[in-house]
Scaffold this active site. Sequence first.
Site, mmCIF file in Angstrom:
data_model
loop_
_atom_site.group_PDB
_atom_site.id
_atom_site.type_symbol
_atom_site.label_atom_id
_atom_site.label_comp_id
_atom_site.label_asym_id
_atom_site.label_seq_id
_atom_site.Cartn_x
_atom_site.Cartn_y
_atom_site.Cartn_z
ATOM 1 N N CYS A 86 41.631 42.631 48.064
ATOM 2 C CA CYS A 86 40.534 41.915 48.677
ATOM 3 C C CYS A 86 40.137 40.523 48.484
ATOM 4 O O CYS A 86 40.152 39.770 49.547
ATOM 5 C CB CYS A 86 39.303 42.716 48.462
HETATM 6 N N1 SAJ Z 1 38.483 38.176 38.616
HETATM 7 C C1 SAJ Z 1 38.316 36.942 37.910
HETATM 8 N N2 SAJ Z 1 37.195 36.829 37.498
HETATM 9 C C2 SAJ Z 1 36.050 37.438 37.679
HETATM 10 C C3 SAJ Z 1 36.161 38.689 38.659
HETATM 11 C C4 SAJ Z 1 37.605 39.023 39.071
HETATM 12 O O1 SAJ Z 1 39.374 36.348 37.503
HETATM 13 O O2 SAJ Z 1 35.040 37.038 37.262
HETATM 14 C C5 SAJ Z 1 39.353 38.487 38.972
HETATM 15 C C6 SAJ Z 1 40.270 39.875 38.614
HETATM 16 O O3 SAJ Z 1 41.116 39.671 37.319
HETATM 17 C C7 SAJ Z 1 41.107 40.451 39.822
HETATM 18 C C8 SAJ Z 1 40.415 39.689 41.113
HETATM 19 O O4 SAJ Z 1 39.764 38.604 40.610
HETATM 20 O O5 SAJ Z 1 42.343 39.884 39.702
HETATM 21 C C9 SAJ Z 1 39.606 41.025 41.671
HETATM 22 O O6 SAJ Z 1 38.726 41.302 41.135
HETATM 23 P P1 SAJ Z 1 37.553 42.157 41.302
HETATM 24 O O7 SAJ Z 1 36.864 42.723 40.169
HETATM 25 O O8 SAJ Z 1 36.816 41.393 42.459
HETATM 26 O O9 SAJ Z 1 38.181 43.559 41.986
HETATM 27 P P2 SAJ Z 1 38.574 43.804 43.428
HETATM 28 O O10 SAJ Z 1 39.377 42.959 44.217
HETATM 29 O O11 SAJ Z 1 38.826 45.443 43.312
HETATM 30 O O12 SAJ Z 1 37.084 43.713 44.266
HETATM 31 C C10 SAJ Z 1 36.407 44.891 44.735
HETATM 32 C C11 SAJ Z 1 35.575 44.381 45.885
HETATM 33 N N3 SAJ Z 1 35.261 45.277 46.742
HETATM 34 C C12 SAJ Z 1 35.540 45.269 47.946
HETATM 35 O O13 SAJ Z 1 35.938 44.550 48.439
HETATM 36 C C13 SAJ Z 1 34.880 46.575 48.789
HETATM 37 C C14 SAJ Z 1 34.713 43.329 45.638
HETATM 38 O O14 SAJ Z 1 33.880 43.238 46.797
HETATM 39 C C15 SAJ Z 1 33.878 43.736 44.473
HETATM 40 O O15 SAJ Z 1 32.945 42.619 44.123
HETATM 41 C C16 SAJ Z 1 34.707 43.905 43.315
HETATM 42 O O16 SAJ Z 1 35.568 45.019 43.742
HETATM 43 C C17 SAJ Z 1 33.897 44.378 42.214
HETATM 44 O O17 SAJ Z 1 32.841 44.009 41.887
HETATM 45 O O18 SAJ Z 1 34.490 45.286 41.102
#
Ligand code: SAJ
Length: 438
Positions: A274
């Site tokens: 995403c």
């Molecule tokens: N990450 C960082 N710093 C942060 C948060 C994440 O470096 O503060 C990195 C993570 O390590 C990862 C990537 O970003 O590599 C994505 O992390 P994520 O927590 O956003 O996980 P996703 O990709 O599963 O995002 C999903 C998304 N949900 C949908 O698109 C429906 C996102 O909108 C959500 O915010 C996220 O889950 C969530 O909240 O967990």
Amino acid sequence: MRGSSQTRSSRRIPRRKATVSVIGLGYVGLPLACLASEKGYRTIGIALNQKKIDLINGGKSPLEDSAIKRWLRRVKIEATTDYAVIQQAGVIVVCVPTPVDHLYNPDLGPIISAARGIAKYLRRGQLVIVESTINPGVCEEVVLPILETSGLKVGRDIFLAHCPERIDPGNKKWNVRNIPRVVGATDAVGLRKAVAFYQSILEAPVRPMKTIKEAEATKIVENSFRDVNIAFVNELAKSFTKLGIDVVDVIEGAKTKPFAFLAHYPGAGVGGHCIPVDPYYLIERAKRSGFDHRFLKLAREINNSMPEYTVDLLMDALNGIGRSVKGTPITLLGLSYKANVADTRESPSFHVIDRLRRLGANLTIFDPYVPDESTVRTLGQALKGATAVVLMTDHAAFRALQPVDFRRRGIRVVIDGKNVWDPEAMRRVKILHRGIGR
Ligand code: SAJ
């Protein structure tokens, strides 16, 4: 057509739409199909993979998700590869992937083939809903013309809506049943039908959007918001390292402000299906309309630079002990893009691996969730003989490691790509620790 928040109303299932067809039975389509079935719809799933279809028809989950495994023991989904079945459905929901190619160009291939499959069997009165993440304009400029090759007119004979998926794999609190949704459509009747469908299965508010474009834009904005905020702290991490400031401590400090601050954390890169993907959809579509999203592109550039930055930290730390990457036993921990999941899509780990291999590292790779791409089978084997360790994924097993676990194995350098270990505790046992911004 003004949008207005509509809260949960009766979960009456419109009788004539008692059958739903879900196209794409992955981490988005399968939970939706299970929920529709649980709420009383006859649910027909369409997928490309016969093995997946056989599992689902046998009440077994093709996904590792324990909730889905339990659900499929209780509900019935008729899975098939044959699009002809959609003739029996009143509502057809498209949940196929929308990836980007290696140049980060949006790949609408799966959406286009799904629309073509549907167009062959469309019948009057049906509602098509796209849940896949797409940029504003895709429904009206790409999907609608394909559906109308059926000879049926969207907004008169058939209806088209968009309800962006919000599944967060592994999230124990938020799921397809309780996550609020937004819905947009090309016309008022389509909007009403789509809102009614979601209100009949969800236990969460459904917000009608002004048009289908606003619904498409909502998801892209949600995830671009996250990407730019991560880029912000990643840039701070690079700058604060030079200023001798611990960026994580500063973020925790800023978090004490009870309003107008939302914490994000720096890391060795941004992966997943995403966050690193969705902004490119908007960047590309806006460019075609003459707008250059410089800010979104810069955020992508900063986040894409973090794997390189992580290797630079390692090289600098090794130099500090008179070693170079070449020939040095280095262990990389973590291939998944986020903690405690077995999903490696767009994972930053692979960029780090590529660069370390090019630099001649003697590389050991271990991720308990990705055994097939690990070079050893246990954490003990992974740490044995290493001079340096690079943490890429904050799996629980890696978080639990203590400085003594490194020290007693003679590990000299630790690059903490997720800032999970205590820098002072590492330094107390004479391990050269580098975090991202600390
Ligand atoms: N990450 C960082 N710093 C942060 C948060 C994440 O470096 O503060 C990195 C993570 O390590 C990862 C990537 O970003 O590599 C994505 O992390 P994520 O927590 O956003 O996980 P996703 O990709 O599963 O995002 C999903 C998304 N949900 C949908 O698109 C429906 C996102 O909108 C959500 O915010 C996220 O889950 C969530 O909240 O967990």
